[in-house]
Structure formats: C-alpha cells, structure tokens
Design a protein around this motif. Structure first.
Motif, PDB file in Angstrom:
ATOM      1  N   GLU A  31       0.803  -1.214   0.000  1.00 33.50           N
ATOM      2  CA  GLU A  31       0.000   0.000   0.000  1.00 33.50           C
ATOM      3  C   GLU A  31       0.842   1.273   0.000  1.00 33.50           C
ATOM      4  O   GLU A  31       0.303   2.369   0.031  1.00 33.50           O
ATOM      5  N   THR A 112      -5.393  -9.217   7.964  1.00 31.66           N
ATOM      6  CA  THR A 112      -6.209  -9.112   6.747  1.00 31.66           C
ATOM      7  C   THR A 112      -5.327  -9.034   5.506  1.00 31.66           C
ATOM      8  O   THR A 112      -5.675  -9.595   4.468  1.00 31.66           O
ATOM      9  N   ARG A 113      -4.185  -8.364   5.623  1.00 30.92           N
ATOM     10  CA  ARG A 113      -3.269  -8.275   4.473  1.00 30.92           C
ATOM     11  C   ARG A 113      -2.619  -9.628   4.194  1.00 30.92           C
ATOM     12  O   ARG A 113      -2.367  -9.988   3.049  1.00 30.92           O
ATOM     13  N   PHE A 116      -5.190 -11.626   2.386  1.00 32.56           N
ATOM     14  CA  PHE A 116      -5.262 -11.123   1.021  1.00 32.56           C
ATOM     15  C   PHE A 116      -4.149 -11.713   0.161  1.00 32.56           C
ATOM     16  O   PHE A 116      -4.397 -12.206  -0.944  1.00 32.56           O
ATOM     17  N   ARG A 120      -4.505 -14.386  -2.921  1.00 36.45           N
ATOM     18  CA  ARG A 120      -3.985 -14.055  -4.248  1.00 36.45           C
ATOM     19  C   ARG A 120      -3.044 -15.146  -4.761  1.00 36.45           C
ATOM     20  O   ARG A 120      -2.986 -15.415  -5.957  1.00 36.45           O
ATOM     21  N   SER A 129      -9.279 -12.260  -2.135  1.00 31.20           N
ATOM     22  CA  SER A 129      -8.350 -11.426  -2.902  1.00 31.20           C
ATOM     23  C   SER A 129      -9.051 -10.298  -3.647  1.00 31.20           C
ATOM     24  O   SER A 129      -8.432  -9.583  -4.408  1.00 31.20           O
ATOM     25  N   THR A 131     -10.636  -6.669  -3.815  1.00 27.15           N
ATOM     26  CA  THR A 131     -10.510  -5.413  -3.081  1.00 27.15           C
ATOM     27  C   THR A 131     -11.775  -4.569  -3.257  1.00 27.15           C
ATOM     28  O   THR A 131     -12.509  -4.724  -4.228  1.00 27.15           O
ATOM     29  N   HIS A 132     -11.995  -3.685  -2.327  1.00 26.44           N
ATOM     30  CA  HIS A 132     -13.147  -2.795  -2.364  1.00 26.44           C
ATOM     31  C   HIS A 132     -13.009  -1.857  -3.569  1.00 26.44           C
ATOM     32  O   HIS A 132     -11.929  -1.323  -3.824  1.00 26.44           O
ATOM     33  N   ARG A 136     -10.033   0.287  -2.258  1.00 30.23           N
ATOM     34  CA  ARG A 136      -8.927  -0.579  -2.714  1.00 30.23           C
ATOM     35  C   ARG A 136      -8.276  -1.338  -1.562  1.00 30.23           C
ATOM     36  O   ARG A 136      -7.066  -1.517  -1.497  1.00 30.23           O
ATOM     37  N   THR A 137      -9.082  -1.755  -0.593  1.00 28.47           N
ATOM     38  CA  THR A 137      -8.604  -2.541   0.543  1.00 28.47           C
ATOM     39  C   THR A 137      -9.281  -3.911   0.524  1.00 28.47           C
ATOM     40  O   THR A 137     -10.384  -4.058  -0.021  1.00 28.47           O
ATOM     41  N   PRO A 138      -8.662  -4.919   1.125  1.00 28.74           N
ATOM     42  CA  PRO A 138      -9.276  -6.263   1.150  1.00 28.74           C
ATOM     43  C   PRO A 138     -10.415  -6.318   2.175  1.00 28.74           C
ATOM     44  O   PRO A 138     -10.261  -6.802   3.284  1.00 28.74           O
ATOM     45  N   TYR A 139     -11.568  -5.836   1.772  1.00 27.26           N
ATOM     46  CA  TYR A 139     -12.664  -5.658   2.724  1.00 27.26           C
ATOM     47  C   TYR A 139     -13.311  -6.966   3.155  1.00 27.26           C
ATOM     48  O   TYR A 139     -13.825  -7.069   4.266  1.00 27.26           O
TER      49      TYR A 139
END
Length: 153
Positions: A31, A112-113, A116, A120, A129, A131-132, A136-139
């Motif tokens: 990020e 959470t990362r 993600f 992926r 994998s 993203t919002h 742009r986050t792994p919601y």
C-alpha cells in the motif's frame, strides 16, 4: 521477579514481545507508493524511536524507585504512585489500556493483508483477494476476521 543475570535474560525475553508489532509494517508494503524507499525508513525509524523511548523510560523509572521495590504487575504506574504522582499513574494505566486496543487493531490490519496475499497466491479461496472498488482494501477478509474477533471478544 529475577534480578542479576537471570533478570537480564528475563527482561530481554519480555522486551522481545514489545517489538513484535513491527512485522505489520512489512505486511502493509503493497500500500506504499515507493516500498523500496519507504519500508526500510518506516521500520528502522520506528524501531529507533521505540528503542530510545524504552531506554529513556527505563532510566527514569530506575531513578524513581529501587528495583527491588517495583511492582511486577504495573511497574511504571506504581513507580509514579510511590513518588506521590497519582495523576500520572492513572494516565499511564489509561495509556496502557488504549495501547493494547490499538495493538489489537493493528494486528488485525496485518492479518487481513496476510489473508489477502495468501488468497492471491491460491492458498485461500479467491474471494479474499477481491478489493473494495472505492477504497482498494481487502474488505472481505477485514469483515470476516473482524466478525470472528468480535465473537471471540
């Protein structure tokens, strides 16, 4: 409480856990705008600042109260109580409680990362994998892990 050489080893093993949260900086590397430059700066800078603060607090508390009289449960707050500073003792206790909450939230961010990245790479279902679209986050991983942690709590 151990004193002497065994006390040094006990303290070294405990202080290790104070530095364990720095791995979250590495999990958030994707990020950053320039990870090759920003990651080493962020990790080393935060390590230096925290190490300096740990040493400074240790020196101050060692000067405030004899080591054998320190409380094993809340040494910093009790040291301030012993020199008739109850306000600072309360502020330190409040800071410790708030600090535990923020550490838990940061570890949740890191987890959470990790989910993600594992998704992926195909180690977890691909649903994690995604993203919002706006943030742009792994919601999805955030919602799942946040829900599990809320239930456990």
């Amino acid at each position: 409480t151990n004193f002497g050489v065994m006390g040094i080893f006990t303290a070294a093993s405990l202080i290790f856990f104070a530095f364990i949260g720095f791995d979250v900086v590495a999990t958030a590397a994707e990020e950053t705008k320039n990870p090759q430059r920003d990651m080493p700066r962020g990790i080393l800078g935060s390590l230096l600042i925290c190490t300096f603060l740990y040493v400074a607090v240790t020196l101050v508390v060692t000067g405030m109260q004899k080591y054998s009289e320190m409380s094993p449960t809340a040494p910093l707050a009790e040291a301030f109580k012993s020199v008739n500073q109850p306000f600072f003792s309360g502020a330190i206790s409040l800071g410790a409680a708030v600090g535990l909450i923020t550490v838990s939230m940061i570890l949740l961010l890191g987890q959470t990362r990790v989910f993600f990245a594992m998704s992926r790479d195909g180690l977890l279902p691909r649903v994690f994998s995604v993203t919002h679209p706006k943030y742009r986050t792994p919601y999805r991983a955030t919602l799942l892990l946040g829900g599990i942690i809320a239930i456990v709590a």
